[in-house]
Design a protein around this motif. Structure first.
Motif, PDB file in Angstrom:
ATOM      1  N   ALA A  77      10.523  12.056  -6.302  1.00 32.66           N
ATOM      2  CA  ALA A  77      10.595  10.846  -5.484  1.00 32.66           C
ATOM      3  C   ALA A  77      10.511  11.308  -4.035  1.00 32.66           C
ATOM      4  O   ALA A  77      11.484  11.819  -3.486  1.00 32.66           O
ATOM      5  N   ARG A  78       9.341  11.134  -3.407  1.00 33.16           N
ATOM      6  CA  ARG A  78       9.065  11.779  -2.116  1.00 33.16           C
ATOM      7  C   ARG A  78       8.718  10.783  -1.015  1.00 33.16           C
ATOM      8  O   ARG A  78       8.047  11.140  -0.040  1.00 33.16           O
ATOM      9  N   TYR A  79       9.145   9.547  -1.143  1.00 32.25           N
ATOM     10  CA  TYR A  79       8.893   8.598  -0.054  1.00 32.25           C
ATOM     11  C   TYR A  79       9.596   9.062   1.215  1.00 32.25           C
ATOM     12  O   TYR A  79      10.714   9.579   1.179  1.00 32.25           O
ATOM     13  N   ALA A  80       8.910   8.897   2.346  1.00 34.68           N
ATOM     14  CA  ALA A  80       9.458   9.337   3.625  1.00 34.68           C
ATOM     15  C   ALA A  80       9.068   8.343   4.707  1.00 34.68           C
ATOM     16  O   ALA A  80       8.041   7.656   4.601  1.00 34.68           O
ATOM     17  N   THR A  81       9.883   8.256   5.729  1.00 33.25           N
ATOM     18  CA  THR A  81       9.534   7.423   6.882  1.00 33.25           C
ATOM     19  C   THR A  81       8.386   8.100   7.629  1.00 33.25           C
ATOM     20  O   THR A  81       8.479   9.269   8.009  1.00 33.25           O
ATOM     21  N   TYR A  82       7.309   7.367   7.822  1.00 35.43           N
ATOM     22  CA  TYR A  82       6.100   7.977   8.372  1.00 35.43           C
ATOM     23  C   TYR A  82       5.269   6.894   9.051  1.00 35.43           C
ATOM     24  O   TYR A  82       5.203   5.763   8.565  1.00 35.43           O
ATOM     25  N   ASP A 127       0.844  -1.192   0.000  1.00 40.98           N
ATOM     26  CA  ASP A 127       0.000   0.000   0.000  1.00 40.98           C
ATOM     27  C   ASP A 127       0.881   1.245   0.000  1.00 40.98           C
ATOM     28  O   ASP A 127       1.885   1.301   0.716  1.00 40.98           O
ATOM     29  N   VAL A 128       0.443   2.259  -0.745  1.00 39.53           N
ATOM     30  CA  VAL A 128       1.126   3.547  -0.754  1.00 39.53           C
ATOM     31  C   VAL A 128       0.076   4.634  -0.561  1.00 39.53           C
ATOM     32  O   VAL A 128      -1.009   4.580  -1.143  1.00 39.53           O
ATOM     33  N   HIS A 129       0.397   5.623   0.269  1.00 38.10           N
ATOM     34  CA  HIS A 129      -0.548   6.700   0.562  1.00 38.10           C
ATOM     35  C   HIS A 129       0.226   8.008   0.706  1.00 38.10           C
ATOM     36  O   HIS A 129       1.351   8.018   1.216  1.00 38.10           O
ATOM     37  N   THR A 130      -0.381   9.115   0.253  1.00 36.49           N
ATOM     38  CA  THR A 130       0.191  10.429   0.542  1.00 36.49           C
ATOM     39  C   THR A 130      -0.123  10.795   1.992  1.00 36.49           C
ATOM     40  O   THR A 130      -1.172  10.433   2.525  1.00 36.49           O
ATOM     41  N   THR A 131       0.768  11.533   2.612  1.00 35.60           N
ATOM     42  CA  THR A 131       0.548  11.914   4.013  1.00 35.60           C
ATOM     43  C   THR A 131      -0.496  13.015   4.140  1.00 35.60           C
ATOM     44  O   THR A 131      -1.083  13.177   5.211  1.00 35.60           O
ATOM     45  N   GLY A 132      -0.729  13.784   3.083  1.00 35.43           N
ATOM     46  CA  GLY A 132      -1.644  14.919   3.154  1.00 35.43           C
ATOM     47  C   GLY A 132      -2.932  14.701   2.388  1.00 35.43           C
ATOM     48  O   GLY A 132      -3.386  15.594   1.663  1.00 35.43           O
ATOM     49  N   ASP A 133      -3.548  13.543   2.538  1.00 32.34           N
ATOM     50  CA  ASP A 133      -4.769  13.202   1.801  1.00 32.34           C
ATOM     51  C   ASP A 133      -5.991  13.695   2.577  1.00 32.34           C
ATOM     52  O   ASP A 133      -6.243  13.245   3.693  1.00 32.34           O
ATOM     53  N   PRO A 134      -6.812  14.592   2.003  1.00 35.38           N
ATOM     54  CA  PRO A 134      -7.982  15.089   2.726  1.00 35.38           C
ATOM     55  C   PRO A 134      -9.232  14.242   2.535  1.00 35.38           C
ATOM     56  O   PRO A 134     -10.150  14.313   3.345  1.00 35.38           O
ATOM     57  N   LEU A 135      -9.288  13.470   1.446  1.00 28.62           N
ATOM     58  CA  LEU A 135     -10.503  12.721   1.115  1.00 28.62           C
ATOM     59  C   LEU A 135     -10.488  11.320   1.707  1.00 28.62           C
ATOM     60  O   LEU A 135     -11.469  10.860   2.302  1.00 28.62           O
ATOM     61  N   VAL A 136      -9.390  10.620   1.536  1.00 28.29           N
ATOM     62  CA  VAL A 136      -9.194   9.286   2.122  1.00 28.29           C
ATOM     63  C   VAL A 136      -7.958   9.402   3.014  1.00 28.29           C
ATOM     64  O   VAL A 136      -6.845   9.108   2.595  1.00 28.29           O
ATOM     65  N   ASP A 181      11.639   0.303   2.320  1.00 24.59           N
ATOM     66  CA  ASP A 181      11.884   1.508   3.106  1.00 24.59           C
ATOM     67  C   ASP A 181      11.925   2.726   2.185  1.00 24.59           C
ATOM     68  O   ASP A 181      12.052   2.614   0.957  1.00 24.59           O
ATOM     69  N   ALA A 182      11.832   3.910   2.778  1.00 25.43           N
ATOM     70  CA  ALA A 182      11.722   5.132   1.990  1.00 25.43           C
ATOM     71  C   ALA A 182      12.933   5.364   1.095  1.00 25.43           C
ATOM     72  O   ALA A 182      12.786   5.720  -0.084  1.00 25.43           O
ATOM     73  N   ALA A 183      14.143   5.169   1.613  1.00 22.41           N
ATOM     74  CA  ALA A 183      15.346   5.424   0.812  1.00 22.41           C
ATOM     75  C   ALA A 183      15.411   4.503  -0.403  1.00 22.41           C
ATOM     76  O   ALA A 183      15.725   4.941  -1.522  1.00 22.41           O
ATOM     77  N   SER A 184      15.094   3.228  -0.207  1.00 21.69           N
ATOM     78  CA  SER A 184      15.130   2.282  -1.325  1.00 21.69           C
ATOM     79  C   SER A 184      14.051   2.600  -2.353  1.00 21.69           C
ATOM     80  O   SER A 184      14.282   2.498  -3.567  1.00 21.69           O
ATOM     81  N   THR A 207       4.260   8.760   0.796  1.00 17.73           N
ATOM     82  CA  THR A 207       4.942   9.859   0.126  1.00 17.73           C
ATOM     83  C   THR A 207       4.597  11.165   0.839  1.00 17.73           C
ATOM     84  O   THR A 207       3.442  11.395   1.210  1.00 17.73           O
ATOM     85  N   ASP A 208       5.607  11.981   1.038  1.00 18.74           N
ATOM     86  CA  ASP A 208       5.436  13.245   1.757  1.00 18.74           C
ATOM     87  C   ASP A 208       4.904  14.282   0.778  1.00 18.74           C
ATOM     88  O   ASP A 208       5.646  15.104   0.233  1.00 18.74           O
TER      89      ASP A 208
END
Length: 463
Positions: free
Chosen positions: A440-445, A355-364, A423-426, A390-391
């Motif tokens: 490329a905005r993956y971040a540890t979260y 699963d991948v998700h944006t950290t700033g999602d307002p709808l889901v 992981d985010a770096a990979s 993703t940040d």
């Protein structure tokens, strides 16, 4: 090796398919080895298939997002053109259906996707590997395929998906609207549930949007909008077009949430709810027994709410007491049972899911991932699930490279039996290789908990 004559015949066949896209699937089946195929399923859904000349043996079954009632409903094979182009260049076959209906299309969407996969196999032969993937509502369809039909796929990828399931989704959509009505328009007769038709839903949405617009003009109103946003975990940075506020810039965060709250009212809280209720046979949401003070304390943006209430000189305790006094909403048990059957999850995964998700999602909101993790852990399937973030702000605002990085990570898990490079770096390294021009905005979260979870791994949920 193909001769010039065979290439000519293939090109002619592909052109014939493009001309005949309105024909039923059996008519299309006579065309040999086309690059692009369109057809129809017995349900009335359409499907599309794009197969590169050098197919790598992997088929990607794409489940598209929610299309509103009455909106166009084409078959889609990828989330966007840029991602589609990169995937075809890498040799993937891309397929997907329209679903037979718009709106809350479960469980028919799952059936249409599997029928599309069967049509592909009949035409091109069995794939070496099959990956189900989808975005937003399609992430829920994908997760349903993964749980209920694991034998048809090798793995699944959900992008910004409704992986918390339908019952949790509509409960968590009810909470902010309930708070807005109780605090901004306590004497109004705006219906929040049991919406008989789309016209009623639109009127209700318009009334609540007007109330929110009026409230935004005062410090007290802004604090109350922030409280409603907190009950949905709406972040203070939720659209790419917004400037990212400082962590303690409560006014800027609230201004961003105000826009998102209005979007929630216009898009999901009434019109989409009405469609879901019609399909389930009644109201599937409730807030009987809900402690809103407790929910607020667990919200990812609770501190902002407290600061804005203090700034406005308004009693947060008093407003929470007003929510306690407001008439609560009970669900229709039969409707809940219907939605539970079609659109909730057990957490059991037999094949790997990423699963991948944006950290700033307002709808889901990103916290939906916590809801899935809870169910998967209870079902003993944790080793098969990985989640990455993703940040970035917005719903499903991934770059093509970020999506390919996720796919390649899942494929590595399928091939080796172990998670490597999740992981985010990979992931950022994989994204850079997929397309160096893309972000490329993956971040540890680690998302906070979902406020109103509901799944079949916890029988006491909501009771």
């Amino acid at each position: 090796m193909r001769t010039p004559g065979s290439r000519t015949r293939i090109a002619c066949a592909a052109a014939a398919v493009l001309v005949a896209t309105a024909l039923p699937a059996p008519a299309l089946a006579a065309s040999p080895d086309p690059r692009h195929v369109e057809g129809s399923l017995p349900s009335g859904a359409t499907y599309a298939m794009d197969v590169p000349g050098s197919w790598n043996g992997t088929v990607l079954l794409f489940s598209h997002g929610y299309n509103d009632v009455g909106a166009p409903n084409p078959a889609e094979v990828a989330p966007d053109d840029a991602t589609k182009s990169l995937l075809l260049k890498q040799g993937y076959a891309l397929i997907g259906s329209s679903y037979a209906t718009t709106g809350w299309a479960m469980p028919g969407a799952v059936d249409d996707q599997l029928a599309t996969l069967s049509a592909f196999t009949d035409r091109f032969g069995a794939a070496r590997r099959t990956v189900a993937w989808g975005r937003s509502y399609g992430g829920m369809v994908t997760t349903a395929i993964a749980e209920r039909h694991p034998g048809r796929i090798d793995g699944s990828l959900s992008l910004c998906g409704l992986v918390h399931g339908g019952v949790a989704n509509w409960n968590n959509t009810l909470d902010p609207v309930f708070a807005l009505k109780a605090l901004l328009t306590p004497d109004s007769d705006v219906p929040l549930v049991d919406l008989p038709d789309q016209e009623t839903a639109t009127r209700a949405a318009d009334t609540m949007v007007a109330a929110v617009d009026k409230a935004q003009a005062s410090p007290e109103g802004r604090a109350r909008i922030a409280l409603a946003a907190a009950l949905h975990n709406i972040p203070g940075w939720n659209q790419e077009s917004q400037a990212r506020p400082a962590p303690d810039d409560w006014d800027a965060q609230q201004a961003n949430q105000y826009t998102a709250v209005k979007g929630l009212l216009k898009v999901a809280a009434f019109n989409r709810r009405q469609d879901s209720e019609a399909r389930s046979g009644g109201n599937t949401s409730w807030n009987t027994g809900v402690d809103y003070a407790r929910l607020l304390a667990r919200s990812s943006v609770s501190k902002e709410v407290g600061e804005l209430y203090r700034k406005a000189g308004l009693s947060l305790r008093g407003d929470l007491a007003a929510l306690d006094r407001a008439p609560r909403i009970a669900a229709d048990p039969d409707a809940v049972a219907s939605l539970r059957r079609t659109s909730t999850f057990t957490g059991r995964l037999d094949k790997p899911q990423f699963d991948v998700h944006t950290t700033g999602d307002p709808l889901v909101p990103v916290q939906t991932e916590s809801a899935l993790r809870r169910a998967v852990s209870a079902a003993g399937s944790s080793s098969r699930l990985r989640q990455a973030y993703t940040d970035n702000a917005g719903h499903c605002t991934f770059s093509a490279a970020e999506q390919l990085a996720a796919l390649h990570t899942l494929e590595d898990r399928i091939a080796t039996g172990a998670w490597h490079g999740a992981d985010a770096a990979s992931l950022n390294s994989r994204a850079a290789k997929a397309n160096p021009a893309d972000p490329a905005r993956y971040a540890t979260y680690h998302p906070t908990e979902y406020l109103r979870p509901y799944d079949r791994a916890h029988p006491a949920d909501g009771r």
